[in-house]
Scaffold this motif. Structure first.
Motif, PDB file in Angstrom:
ATOM      1  N   GLY A 109      17.180 -11.654 -27.744  1.00 30.36           N
ATOM      2  CA  GLY A 109      18.456 -11.325 -28.376  1.00 30.36           C
ATOM      3  C   GLY A 109      18.742  -9.829 -28.446  1.00 30.36           C
ATOM      4  N   LYS A 110      17.853  -9.012 -27.889  1.00 28.19           N
ATOM      5  CA  LYS A 110      18.047  -7.556 -27.925  1.00 28.19           C
ATOM      6  C   LYS A 110      18.279  -7.036 -26.502  1.00 28.19           C
ATOM      7  CE  LYS A 110      15.609  -3.302 -28.993  1.00 28.19           C
ATOM      8  NZ  LYS A 110      14.293  -2.689 -28.907  1.00 28.19           N
ATOM      9  N   ILE A 111      19.288  -6.176 -26.342  1.00 29.44           N
ATOM     10  CA  ILE A 111      19.552  -5.560 -25.034  1.00 29.44           C
ATOM     11  C   ILE A 111      18.423  -4.573 -24.744  1.00 29.44           C
ATOM     12  CG2 ILE A 111      21.164  -4.133 -23.685  1.00 29.44           C
ATOM     13  CD1 ILE A 111      22.244  -6.928 -24.434  1.00 29.44           C
ATOM     14  N   VAL A 112      17.819  -4.697 -23.541  1.00 35.14           N
ATOM     15  CA  VAL A 112      16.693  -3.830 -23.175  1.00 35.14           C
ATOM     16  C   VAL A 112      16.946  -3.174 -21.822  1.00 35.14           C
ATOM     17  CG1 VAL A 112      14.911  -5.006 -24.542  1.00 35.14           C
ATOM     18  CG2 VAL A 112      15.491  -5.874 -22.266  1.00 35.14           C
ATOM     19  N   GLU A 113      16.193  -2.114 -21.569  1.00 32.27           N
ATOM     20  CA  GLU A 113      16.312  -1.371 -20.308  1.00 32.27           C
ATOM     21  C   GLU A 113      15.124  -1.710 -19.404  1.00 32.27           C
ATOM     22  OE1 GLU A 113      18.767   0.799 -19.411  1.00 32.27           O
ATOM     23  OE2 GLU A 113      19.808   0.278 -21.268  1.00 32.27           O
ATOM     24  N   PRO A 114      15.332  -1.683 -18.064  1.00 34.31           N
ATOM     25  CA  PRO A 114      14.188  -1.911 -17.161  1.00 34.31           C
ATOM     26  C   PRO A 114      13.126  -0.829 -17.357  1.00 34.31           C
ATOM     27  CG  PRO A 114      16.278  -1.873 -15.962  1.00 34.31           C
ATOM     28  CD  PRO A 114      16.568  -1.405 -17.345  1.00 34.31           C
ATOM     29  N   SER A 115      11.891  -1.168 -17.094  1.00 39.72           N
ATOM     30  CA  SER A 115      10.798  -0.185 -17.147  1.00 39.72           C
ATOM     31  C   SER A 115      11.153   1.017 -16.279  1.00 39.72           C
ATOM     32  CB  SER A 115       9.504  -0.818 -16.626  1.00 39.72           C
ATOM     33  OG  SER A 115       8.548   0.175 -16.340  1.00 39.72           O
ATOM     34  N   ARG A 116      10.881   2.202 -16.795  1.00 43.37           N
ATOM     35  CA  ARG A 116      11.146   3.416 -16.011  1.00 43.37           C
ATOM     36  C   ARG A 116      10.285   3.462 -14.745  1.00 43.37           C
ATOM     37  NH1 ARG A 116      10.708   7.760 -20.355  1.00 43.37           N
ATOM     38  NH2 ARG A 116      11.926   6.119 -21.344  1.00 43.37           N
ATOM     39  N   PHE A 117       9.184   2.709 -14.736  1.00 41.60           N
ATOM     40  CA  PHE A 117       8.358   2.642 -13.534  1.00 41.60           C
ATOM     41  C   PHE A 117       9.111   1.930 -12.398  1.00 41.60           C
ATOM     42  CE2 PHE A 117       4.412   2.659 -16.479  1.00 41.60           C
ATOM     43  CZ  PHE A 117       4.434   4.046 -16.525  1.00 41.60           C
ATOM     44  N   LEU A 118       9.935   0.959 -12.755  1.00 42.00           N
ATOM     45  CA  LEU A 118      10.748   0.279 -11.728  1.00 42.00           C
ATOM     46  C   LEU A 118      11.768   1.233 -11.139  1.00 42.00           C
ATOM     47  CD1 LEU A 118      11.478  -3.280 -13.188  1.00 42.00           C
ATOM     48  CD2 LEU A 118       9.773  -2.616 -11.511  1.00 42.00           C
ATOM     49  N   LEU A 119      12.313   2.093 -11.986  1.00 35.83           N
ATOM     50  CA  LEU A 119      13.298   3.073 -11.493  1.00 35.83           C
ATOM     51  C   LEU A 119      12.623   4.036 -10.519  1.00 35.83           C
ATOM     52  CD1 LEU A 119      15.180   3.815 -14.864  1.00 35.83           C
ATOM     53  CD2 LEU A 119      15.678   2.059 -13.150  1.00 35.83           C
ATOM     54  N   GLU A 120      11.366   4.412 -10.828  1.00 38.95           N
ATOM     55  CA  GLU A 120      10.608   5.268  -9.903  1.00 38.95           C
ATOM     56  C   GLU A 120      10.395   4.555  -8.566  1.00 38.95           C
ATOM     57  OE1 GLU A 120       7.922   7.323 -13.463  1.00 38.95           O
ATOM     58  OE2 GLU A 120       6.903   6.453 -11.738  1.00 38.95           O
ATOM     59  N   LEU A 121      10.045   3.269  -8.636  1.00 41.25           N
ATOM     60  CA  LEU A 121       9.790   2.494  -7.414  1.00 41.25           C
ATOM     61  C   LEU A 121      11.059   2.330  -6.579  1.00 41.25           C
ATOM     62  CD1 LEU A 121       7.448  -0.231  -8.908  1.00 41.25           C
ATOM     63  CD2 LEU A 121       6.814   1.435  -7.167  1.00 41.25           C
ATOM     64  N   GLU A 122      12.185   2.151  -7.253  1.00 38.37           N
ATOM     65  CA  GLU A 122      13.453   2.014  -6.522  1.00 38.37           C
ATOM     66  C   GLU A 122      13.757   3.285  -5.744  1.00 38.37           C
ATOM     67  OE1 GLU A 122      16.098   0.700  -9.653  1.00 38.37           O
ATOM     68  OE2 GLU A 122      16.107  -1.335  -8.837  1.00 38.37           O
ATOM     69  N   LYS A 123      13.414   4.434  -6.337  1.00 42.46           N
ATOM     70  CA  LYS A 123      13.615   5.712  -5.631  1.00 42.46           C
ATOM     71  C   LYS A 123      12.704   5.783  -4.410  1.00 42.46           C
ATOM     72  CE  LYS A 123      15.035   8.399  -9.670  1.00 42.46           C
ATOM     73  NZ  LYS A 123      14.558   9.294 -10.730  1.00 42.46           N
ATOM     74  N   GLU A 124      11.430   5.295  -4.573  1.00 40.53           N
ATOM     75  CA  GLU A 124      10.485   5.316  -3.447  1.00 40.53           C
ATOM     76  C   GLU A 124      11.000   4.422  -2.314  1.00 40.53           C
ATOM     77  OE1 GLU A 124       8.405   7.465  -3.710  1.00 40.53           O
ATOM     78  OE2 GLU A 124       7.804   7.671  -5.795  1.00 40.53           O
ATOM     79  N   LYS A 125      11.528   3.253  -2.700  1.00 40.33           N
ATOM     80  CA  LYS A 125      12.017   2.307  -1.680  1.00 40.33           C
ATOM     81  C   LYS A 125      13.249   2.864  -0.961  1.00 40.33           C
ATOM     82  CE  LYS A 125      11.985  -2.170  -2.451  1.00 40.33           C
ATOM     83  NZ  LYS A 125      12.379  -3.431  -3.075  1.00 40.33           N
ATOM     84  N   ALA A 126      14.076   3.585  -1.742  1.00 39.91           N
ATOM     85  CA  ALA A 126      15.287   4.161  -1.154  1.00 39.91           C
ATOM     86  C   ALA A 126      14.914   5.243  -0.162  1.00 39.91           C
ATOM     87  CB  ALA A 126      16.154   4.727  -2.257  1.00 39.91           C
TER      88      ALA A 126
ATOM     89  N   VAL B  19       0.838  -1.213   0.000  1.00 43.65           N
ATOM     90  CA  VAL B  19       0.000   0.000   0.000  1.00 43.65           C
ATOM     91  C   VAL B  19       0.867   1.255   0.000  1.00 43.65           C
ATOM     92  CG1 VAL B  19      -1.603   1.365   1.414  1.00 43.65           C
ATOM     93  CG2 VAL B  19      -2.044  -1.067   1.023  1.00 43.65           C
ATOM     94  N   SER B  20       1.908   1.260   0.831  1.00 42.20           N
ATOM     95  CA  SER B  20       2.780   2.426   0.937  1.00 42.20           C
ATOM     96  C   SER B  20       3.462   2.749  -0.392  1.00 42.20           C
ATOM     97  CB  SER B  20       3.817   2.175   2.034  1.00 42.20           C
ATOM     98  OG  SER B  20       4.792   3.173   2.005  1.00 42.20           O
ATOM     99  N   VAL B  21       3.996   1.714  -1.044  1.00 38.86           N
ATOM    100  CA  VAL B  21       4.690   1.907  -2.327  1.00 38.86           C
ATOM    101  C   VAL B  21       3.700   2.353  -3.405  1.00 38.86           C
ATOM    102  CG1 VAL B  21       5.933   0.710  -4.174  1.00 38.86           C
ATOM    103  CG2 VAL B  21       6.607   0.351  -1.805  1.00 38.86           C
ATOM    104  N   CYS B  22       2.520   1.714  -3.452  1.00 41.10           N
ATOM    105  CA  CYS B  22       1.478   2.096  -4.435  1.00 41.10           C
ATOM    106  C   CYS B  22       1.082   3.560  -4.267  1.00 41.10           C
ATOM    107  CB  CYS B  22       0.236   1.208  -4.275  1.00 41.10           C
ATOM    108  SG  CYS B  22       0.427  -0.462  -4.937  1.00 41.10           S
ATOM    109  N   ASN B  23       0.941   3.983  -3.029  1.00 45.23           N
ATOM    110  CA  ASN B  23       0.519   5.364  -2.738  1.00 45.23           C
ATOM    111  C   ASN B  23       1.527   6.375  -3.270  1.00 45.23           C
ATOM    112  OD1 ASN B  23      -1.163   7.360  -1.475  1.00 45.23           O
ATOM    113  ND2 ASN B  23       0.366   7.531   0.144  1.00 45.23           N
ATOM    114  N   GLN B  24       2.807   6.137  -3.003  1.00 45.09           N
ATOM    115  CA  GLN B  24       3.840   7.062  -3.476  1.00 45.09           C
ATOM    116  C   GLN B  24       3.968   7.032  -4.999  1.00 45.09           C
ATOM    117  OE1 GLN B  24       5.294   9.358  -1.551  1.00 45.09           O
ATOM    118  NE2 GLN B  24       3.946   8.484   0.019  1.00 45.09           N
ATOM    119  N   PHE B  25       3.828   5.848  -5.561  1.00 45.36           N
ATOM    120  CA  PHE B  25       3.984   5.661  -7.008  1.00 45.36           C
ATOM    121  C   PHE B  25       2.921   6.436  -7.791  1.00 45.36           C
ATOM    122  CE2 PHE B  25       2.885   3.131 -10.841  1.00 45.36           C
ATOM    123  CZ  PHE B  25       4.085   3.238 -11.523  1.00 45.36           C
TER     124      PHE B  25
END
Length: 621
Positions: free
Chosen positions: A604-621, A287-293
């Motif tokens: 076979g293609k190099i990909v980047e993590p979803s930018r939403f995950l990067l947002e969540l990592e900031k919230e968790k930090a 709930v806490s992470v969803c709220n900030q996201f």
């Protein structure tokens, strides 16, 4: 049953317009049911004077079942829980009876006269070509969007790029054909009902007099035309009670119109707002992470989602190198779990293909929410199979006609037509070599192609796919034509990748085609599987809840989509905000355990993590 102060306030509302903004897991259905009971029991309102509208058959059925289970003996008069389409259709039928008009509904695929067949014929007449399943779906979605958003076809084309040739002609022809023959589809149920209410005072007043109270569930899914119908019916008393969550509005492509909620107080100056911000479903971590996201979105009511539930465990952001590692993680983590309490979510149905292949091999029972998986009937899959079939009999001209322009080595239609006049038992390449005036250089290319197809005939399915893709240059054809088919090249590459995953476990063409048929059968019949893990797109999982949720393939360009990312670069944020809402809906399905999985390499293609995950990592930090 214990109700919170927030819920009680909403339930006690009687007259005038009200909007209840309920966060995920806040008990909105409970509130609607108890408010209905409150009106009947404490305000002596007859059940037939209350109209409760929702936007899916499943929701209407669920509400009715829950009401009857709790309050079956409340009144001998039936309480009406209806979908908006069902309500509109009954209104149209009444109008038709009065005016001696016979309308025919053209939604049933099993009937000869259905909207799919009508559209296919109109498309062929306009473009002298058969429409693909993907384009048919795109075309019908666009028509539905126009009707639900109350646009003209010109207004739509001004702001939307259509991948359908002669879209305007097709749209106008389809609308005229339906009008001339009194045919209606699901979208017409809404637009025709609105036309009747606006033009027929008798029907309008009759329906206004019929209901004293109108309740709307899932208000965030309401389209513009639906909102207009509800506004007309509720006026002038405006005893309108809407339960919604603007943060869960995820059907923009269908014409859902959350701005209608955001403008509620402009439409109804005396309207009351109720906030139900307590989540009864999920752990405090989730709930806490969803709220900030979700607070990163700007087009929303400012809500604070909270819970009295305990902390269970942090959400897991899992980074793996490849799809194979993602699958290994899932299989390991699901061991000894109660599978019926688990769910795997993905942005696009394509992600389910590798999962069902994996789970069938590991004897993990699964239930598919979306049984119409287009992969199995995809033209690309058929192309690959046609290449292999042709390699086994290079005299088969009917197959060759479908693929000759999709590989290296130019062959003209003229040469094909000439080859058709020669000995059918000869290889197509030998016949083309007889074409008058053909050069020796060209003959050497044909000999090389003949040899290539001979090589292909001896390969295993997985090697054959690689050979078709690279040596025969099918990949080049896809690259040059992907946009024409309404795809990104990456999506087509991913489709081939998942076909390879299935092909890896087969030894010949017969095994591959049988495997594809078997997996398709498993998808369609999975609704009968007991004690199974649920596989679903995030869209189809709305309203559901699970102890454990795994969101997979969380890659930038897929989730959020490339079109959303490109729109942000142009300063337009509506699309990315809807995608963020979609991600939020996915996360908030989880009660105790939430795993978010991303990859470094996709097909076979190099990909980047979803930018939403990067947002969540900031919230968790």
């Amino acid at each position: 049953m214990h109700l919170s102060i927030e819920q009680e306030r909403a339930i006690q509302h009687k007259e005038g317009p009200a909007l209840v903004l309920a966060v995920p897991g806040a008990g909105k259905t409970t509130v609607l049911i108890h408010r209905t009971v409150n009106l009947i029991l404490n305000h002596k309102v007859s059940p037939e004077r209350i109209l409760s509208i929702t936007f899916s058959k499943a929701s209407a059925k669920d509400m009715e079942e829950r009401f009857n289970k709790m309050f079956l003996d409340l009144s001998p008069i039936h309480v009406q829980f209806s979908t908006i389409h069902s309500f509109c259709f009954s209104l149209i039928r009444e109008y038709a009876y009065i005016n001696k008009i016979k309308y025919t509904l053209i939604e049933e695929e099993k009937n000869q006269l259905n909207k799919y067949n009508v559209i296919k014929k109109i498309y062929f007449a306009a473009n002298e070509d058969y429409i693909t399943e993907e384009k048919l779906e795109s075309l019908l979605n666009s028509i539905g969007y126009i009707k639900n958003m109350m646009l003209t076809v010109d207004e739509f084309l001004k702001n939307n790029k259509s991948d359908i040739e002669n879209f305007k002609t097709i749209y106008n022809t389809y609308e005229k054909y339906k009008r001339d023959n009194n045919l209606i589809d699901f979208d017409d149920m809404l637009t025709t009902a609105l036309e009747i209410l606006e033009s027929n005072k008798y029907i309008l007043e009759k329906y206004r007099a019929k209901y004293d109270f109108i309740q709307v569930d899932e208000g965030q899914d309401t389209s513009k035309v639906q909102m207009e119908i509800i506004k007309l019916l509720a006026s002038p008393e405006n005893n309108l009670f809407i339960v919604a969550d603007d943060d869960q509005s995820i059907y923009g492509f269908r014409g859902a119109y959350p701005k209608g909620l955001l403008n509620f107080n402009k439409i109804y100056s005396n309207g009351k707002l109720f906030f139900m911000e307590q989540n009864y479903r999920s752990s405090k971590n989730i709930v806490s992470v969803c709220n900030q996201f979700i607070k990163r979105n700007t087009l929303r009511y400012n809500k604070n989602i909270s819970t009295d539930n305990n902390f269970i465990e942090p959400i897991n952001i899992i980074k793996v190198n490849s799809i194979a590692e993602q699958y290994k993680y899932l299989v390991e983590d699901l061991k000894n779990r109660e599978l019926s309490r688990c769910c795997i979510l993905y942005r696009n149905n394509l992600s389910s293909i590798g999962i069902i292949e994996l789970f069938e091999r590991h004897k993990i029972p699964f239930y598919m929410r979306d049984v119409k998986v287009r992969f199995f009937n995809h033209w690309l899959i058929q192309d690959i199979i046609n290449f292999i079939i042709f390699s086994q009999d290079t005299s088969n001209m009917s197959i060759y006609e479908n693929i000759y322009y999709k590989k290296r080595g130019y062959i003209s239609k003229k040469q094909i037509n000439y080859a058709k006049t020669l000995n059918y038992s000869l290889s197509v390449f030998d016949r083309i070599m007889d074409f008058p005036g053909i050069s020796n250089f060209y003959k050497s290319i044909l000999k090389e192609l003949k040899l290539d197809f001979k090589k292909l005939s001896k390969m295993s399915p997985s090697d054959a796919i690689n050979f078709i893709e690279y040596d025969l240059e099918y990949e080049k054809y896809l690259k040059e034509n992907s946009m024409k088919f309404g795809y990104t090249y990456d999506v087509l590459k991913t489709t081939i990748y998942f076909l390879k995953i299935i092909a890896n476990n087969t030894n010949n063409l017969n095994e591959l085609t049988n495997r594809l048929k078997y997996l398709e059968y498993l998808c369609k019949s999975s609704k009968n599987v007991k004690d199974a893990i649920t596989l679903s797109t995030v869209h189809s999982a709305k309203g559901l809840e699970f102890d454990r949720v795994y969101m997979i393939d969380l890659v930038d360009g897929d989730f959020p989509s490339i079109s959303s990312i490109e729109a942000v670069e142009k300063g337009k944020y509506e699309l990315i905000e809807e995608e963020r809402r979609l991600f939020y809906v996915g996360m908030s399905r989880a009660k105790y355990h939430l795993s978010l999985i991303t990859l470094n390499n996709l097909g076979g293609k190099i990909v980047e993590p979803s930018r939403f995950l990067l947002e969540l990592e900031k919230e968790k930090a």
